[in-house]
Design an enzyme around this catalytic site. Structure first.
Site, PDB file in Angstrom:
ATOM      1  N   ASN A  58     -14.717  -2.518  -6.768  1.00  0.00           N
ATOM      2  CA  ASN A  58     -16.008  -2.270  -7.422  1.00  0.00           C
ATOM      3  C   ASN A  58     -17.200  -3.021  -6.852  1.00  0.00           C
ATOM      4  O   ASN A  58     -18.205  -2.416  -6.498  1.00  0.00           O
ATOM      5  CB  ASN A  58     -15.885  -2.591  -8.903  1.00  0.00           C
ATOM      6  CG  ASN A  58     -15.315  -1.412  -9.625  1.00  0.00           C
ATOM      7  OD1 ASN A  58     -15.924  -0.356  -9.641  1.00  0.00           O
ATOM      8  ND2 ASN A  58     -14.116  -1.565 -10.158  1.00  0.00           N
ATOM      9  N   GLY A  59     -17.084  -4.346  -6.787  1.00  0.00           N
ATOM     10  CA  GLY A  59     -18.198  -5.154  -6.286  1.00  0.00           C
ATOM     11  C   GLY A  59     -18.529  -4.757  -4.860  1.00  0.00           C
ATOM     12  O   GLY A  59     -19.694  -4.595  -4.491  1.00  0.00           O
ATOM     13  N   THR A  60     -17.473  -4.596  -4.074  1.00  0.00           N
ATOM     14  CA  THR A  60     -17.629  -4.238  -2.657  1.00  0.00           C
ATOM     15  C   THR A  60     -18.401  -2.935  -2.515  1.00  0.00           C
ATOM     16  O   THR A  60     -19.234  -2.780  -1.616  1.00  0.00           O
ATOM     17  CB  THR A  60     -16.234  -4.076  -2.025  1.00  0.00           C
ATOM     18  OG1 THR A  60     -15.527  -5.295  -2.210  1.00  0.00           O
ATOM     19  CG2 THR A  60     -16.316  -3.743  -0.549  1.00  0.00           C
ATOM     20  N   ASP A  89      -6.259  -2.804  -9.472  1.00  0.00           N
ATOM     21  CA  ASP A  89      -6.683  -2.487 -10.839  1.00  0.00           C
ATOM     22  C   ASP A  89      -6.817  -0.982 -11.085  1.00  0.00           C
ATOM     23  O   ASP A  89      -6.849  -0.546 -12.237  1.00  0.00           O
ATOM     24  CB  ASP A  89      -8.045  -3.141 -11.141  1.00  0.00           C
ATOM     25  CG  ASP A  89      -8.018  -4.651 -10.953  1.00  0.00           C
ATOM     26  OD1 ASP A  89      -6.919  -5.218 -11.015  1.00  0.00           O
ATOM     27  OD2 ASP A  89      -9.086  -5.239 -10.735  1.00  0.00           O
ATOM     28  N   MET A 111      -2.230  -8.268 -14.585  1.00  0.00           N
ATOM     29  CA  MET A 111      -3.613  -8.251 -14.083  1.00  0.00           C
ATOM     30  C   MET A 111      -4.282  -6.901 -14.374  1.00  0.00           C
ATOM     31  O   MET A 111      -3.680  -6.022 -14.971  1.00  0.00           O
ATOM     32  CB  MET A 111      -3.632  -8.529 -12.582  1.00  0.00           C
ATOM     33  CG  MET A 111      -3.703  -9.998 -12.238  1.00  0.00           C
ATOM     34  SD  MET A 111      -4.010 -10.192 -10.468  1.00  0.00           S
ATOM     35  CE  MET A 111      -4.335 -11.950 -10.392  1.00  0.00           C
ATOM     36  N   GLY A 112      -5.498  -6.731 -13.894  1.00  0.00           N
ATOM     37  CA  GLY A 112      -6.197  -5.461 -14.110  1.00  0.00           C
ATOM     38  C   GLY A 112      -7.658  -5.640 -14.440  1.00  0.00           C
ATOM     39  O   GLY A 112      -8.362  -4.664 -14.674  1.00  0.00           O
TER      40      GLY A 112
HETATM   41  O1  F6P Z   1      -9.434  -7.127  -8.820  1.00  0.00           O
HETATM   42  C1  F6P Z   1      -8.151  -7.540  -8.509  1.00  0.00           C
HETATM   43  C2  F6P Z   1      -7.780  -8.737  -9.311  1.00  0.00           C
HETATM   44  O2  F6P Z   1      -6.486  -9.142  -8.936  1.00  0.00           O
HETATM   45  C3  F6P Z   1      -7.873  -8.560 -10.835  1.00  0.00           C
HETATM   46  O3  F6P Z   1      -6.778  -7.882 -11.352  1.00  0.00           O
HETATM   47  C4  F6P Z   1      -7.990  -9.994 -11.274  1.00  0.00           C
HETATM   48  O4  F6P Z   1      -8.652 -10.084 -12.514  1.00  0.00           O
HETATM   49  C5  F6P Z   1      -8.802 -10.628 -10.186  1.00  0.00           C
HETATM   50  O5  F6P Z   1      -8.649  -9.807  -9.034  1.00  0.00           O
HETATM   51  C6  F6P Z   1      -8.405 -12.028  -9.829  1.00  0.00           C
HETATM   52  O6  F6P Z   1      -9.335 -12.527  -8.932  1.00  0.00           O
HETATM   53  P1  F6P Z   1      -9.151 -13.810  -8.049  1.00  0.00           P
HETATM   54  O7  F6P Z   1      -8.192 -13.482  -6.938  1.00  0.00           O
HETATM   55  O8  F6P Z   1     -10.506 -14.102  -7.539  1.00  0.00           O
HETATM   56  O9  F6P Z   1      -8.577 -14.882  -8.928  1.00  0.00           O
END
Ligand code: F6P
Length: 360
Positions: free
Chosen positions: A114-116, A138, A180-181
């Protein structure tokens, strides 16, 4: 001659390498090796901002179909900071454009979530030729039914729930597996159903703790000795779902719990008298080799990205809709999340299977 830049940005996932290999192979085999130059930017947009890149050869993309992570490295460059100058006053957007033009690129291929996509969209609006590929465990990217990395992550979360199943049944405990998600429930929903979870909690369906207690007690009454909950890291109680962003932020700052699962575990222990354990597979869900589905899917997306580049069609994400690979305008993707609809048939079917979502 095509001069292509590539970068992977945001959290990594499985099959990033498979997707890049797909792009490079399709260009190389169609145009010929002497007609393609590939530049890989290190660590996401940072490489593009700070002119940090390597020129790649065809052989660099050999043997990476099965390799997890990303050969380019990645980083998070939040979109909200992209228009702010860096600590030395550098204009990041101007710097990215400068790198692109200095290398005389025909296209920049961006692999991300998304951000990307917000930054990719911005660069496209700024006049750069951009093609994106949808990566994230996700599966929350708008404009595509599926993202690569998702199926591999589902498999890992399911392995975790499977392991918990045997120990939960030996001990007669209640187990929470936190999946996660981010803000959506796709991963938890699919892993929960595949792992035979009894209760699934996702952000899109705020839960009522009373209903969860009822579901656990009902299982006890029916003779089950254990209960497994698959809880999304973004799951929320009905009370929390009603809070404003500010109230929620204040609450999260004050709470002693590291995540929703631990808070829920405490509450359920008090109210059911059962022994509760929490398991958080965390980043293992993004690691290891891509599953077969993701290898095929990412290779197809990569190959189609190559085809778009050869046709000179830019400003698209290569996505997947109704079982077909499609090109989706970046305007339709950036800045939106793809949520699980509480009315989706998969939710109805899960409920028919006796799974509680803590809502009724
Ligand atoms: O977007 C992928 C993801 O793994 C999400 O499921 C999770 O909330 C987030 O990234 C974790 O981010 P980071 O690796 O920065 O801790």
């Amino acid at each position: 001659m095509k001069r292509i830049g590539m970068l992977t940005s945001g959290g990594d996932c499985q099959a990033l390498n498979a997707a890049m290999r797909g792009v490079v192979k399709s260009l190389w085999y169609t145009l010929g090796g002497d007609q393609v130059e590939i530049y890989g930017f290190n660590n996401g947009y940072r490489g593009l901002i700070y002119h940090d890149y390597r020129k790649f050869e065809f052989r660099d993309f050999s043997g990476i179909l099965t390799r997890g992570g990303t050969i380019l490295g990645t980083s998070r460059t939040p979109f909200k900071t992209i228009r702010e100058p860096d600590e030395n006053g550098l204009d990041k957007v101007a710097a990215m454009k400068q790198t692109y033009y200095n290398l005389n690129l025909d296209c920049l291929v961006v692999l991300g979530g998304n951000g990307t996509h917000k930054t990719a969209h911005l660069l496209s609006q700024e006049g750069l030729n951009i093609i994106t590929l949808p990566k994230t465990i996700d599966n929350d990217l708008y404009g595509t039914d599926m993202t690569f990395g998702f199926q591999s992550a589902v498999d890992i979360a399911v392995d975790c729930i499977d392991c918990i199943h045997t120990t939960a049944s030996s001990h007669g405990r209640v187990f929470i597996v936190e999946v996660m998600g981010h803000k959506v429930g796709w991963l938890t929903l699919n892993a929960g159903i595949a792992g035979g979870a009894d209760i699934i909690l996702i952000p899109e369906i705020p839960y009522d703790t009373d209903k969860i207690v009822d579901a656990i007690n009902l299982r006890v009454k029916r003779g089950s000795t254990f209960t497994i909950l698959a809880v999304a890291e973004g799951a929320m109680s009905k009370e929390k779902a009603k809070m404003s962003k500010k109230e929620l932020k204040e609450y999260m700052e004050k709470t002693k719990y590291p995540s929703v699962s631990y808070e829920l575990a405490d509450e359920l222990q008090k109210r059911t008298g059962q022994e509760i354990r929490v398991t958080v597979p965390g980043h293992t869900q993004r690691g290891g080799t891509p599953c077969a589905y993701d290898r095929v899917f990412a290779s197809r997306l990569g190959a189609e990205a190559g085809a778009l580049i050869m046709k000179g069609e830019y400003g698209f994400m290569v996505g997947y809709k109704n079982r077909e690979i499609v090109k989706v305008p970046l305007d339709d993707v950036a800045g939106k999340l793809k949520y699980v609809s509480p009315d989706a048939t998969i939710i109805k079917e899960a409920k028919l299977l006796g799974i509680s979502f803590g809502d009724e």
